[in-house]
Motif scaffolding. Sequence first.
Motif: not given
Lengths: 155, 155
Positions: A96-99, A133-138
């Motif tokens: 999970l990658v925080c953009e 990868a899932l990109v979004g906001l942590c």
Amino acid sequence: MHLAAEDLISALRQSSLRITKARRAICDVLATSHEEHMSAVDIRDRARKRAKVGIDQSTVYRTLDVLEDLGYLHHVHLGHGAGVYHLTEESDHQHLVCERCGRSVEIPLDELEPVLATVTSRYGFVAQGVHFALVGLCEPCSARSNEESMNDPGE
Amino acid sequence: MHLAAEDLISALRQSSLRITKARRAICDVLATSHEEHMSAVDIRDRARKRAKVGIDQSTVYRTLDVLEDLGYLHHVHLGHGAGVYHLTEESDHQHLVCERCGRSVEIPLDELEPVLATVTSRYGFVAQGVHFALVGLCEPCSARSNEESMNDPGE
DNA sequence: TTTTGTGCAAATTGTTTGCAACACG
DNA sequence: CGTGTTGCAAACAATTTGCACAAAA
């Protein structure tokens, strides 16, 4: 235990490829850096330390290619920067990658199993966990984002 | 109907940014190319045709940046090549990219909702649908792959 | 007229390739 | 020994940046 450097080495040998200092060092780095997200440059730097000789970046790329062809390695482009490499065997997680902050969290692949199964049955598409990868906001970033939108009524 | 070029234009105006030929053409291209996966180069080429004047690649990147900052645009790095751009509004789908043949299929975001919800509740991570791709094997490629493994007993 | 945006060229980053020297098997 | 590998330098692709000039407001 997971794959050891020797496993990679013997895989190379079995394909009648040559065992060189550079390759040994690279395999070593890969095998001893479980669960890390290393770019090709990271790998080169660590391999250099281990081999105590200069190893060229192109050599690293070539070796990574070979291992990838043999199926022992995968690489993903998480954010917008350089790709990161993983031993295939160890890729039982997803990123999970925080953009916003760039941090990345890992979650076990099982979490995703249900959708992946749906996608396969409905579209015949076999997803490869390691490869996306899932990109979004942590959490912290998404919290901050909520606060902001409170005093920012609709665009 | 979806966002029109004028919507983008007025968004620019509202932020007191200037409306130039290049920007007009780029907005036009974006607004009239629903559901397509365009790289920055694709966008430049089409914008040039429309504007009938030279538009520099750097101008395209700068304009895309602006629109992205305003929240109208997103971009993803699907495979290993150039990123592709999407109007945010139209990103109600997700990409399945076949790593063998490169083809990409789209699936509605709803398919993914369950996992995304799980991920959010369990990790506080808010995934942004538009911003990632599932990589794997599409049906034909995965079928071919199965055949192969039939007469290829274990590496 | 005052910014802001543009084209152009040059810098950056990540990755690939050609080639002669080199080293594994 | 002979072929696979390496290092180096140069080529590439995608993207970013500095700057003088052009063009919106």
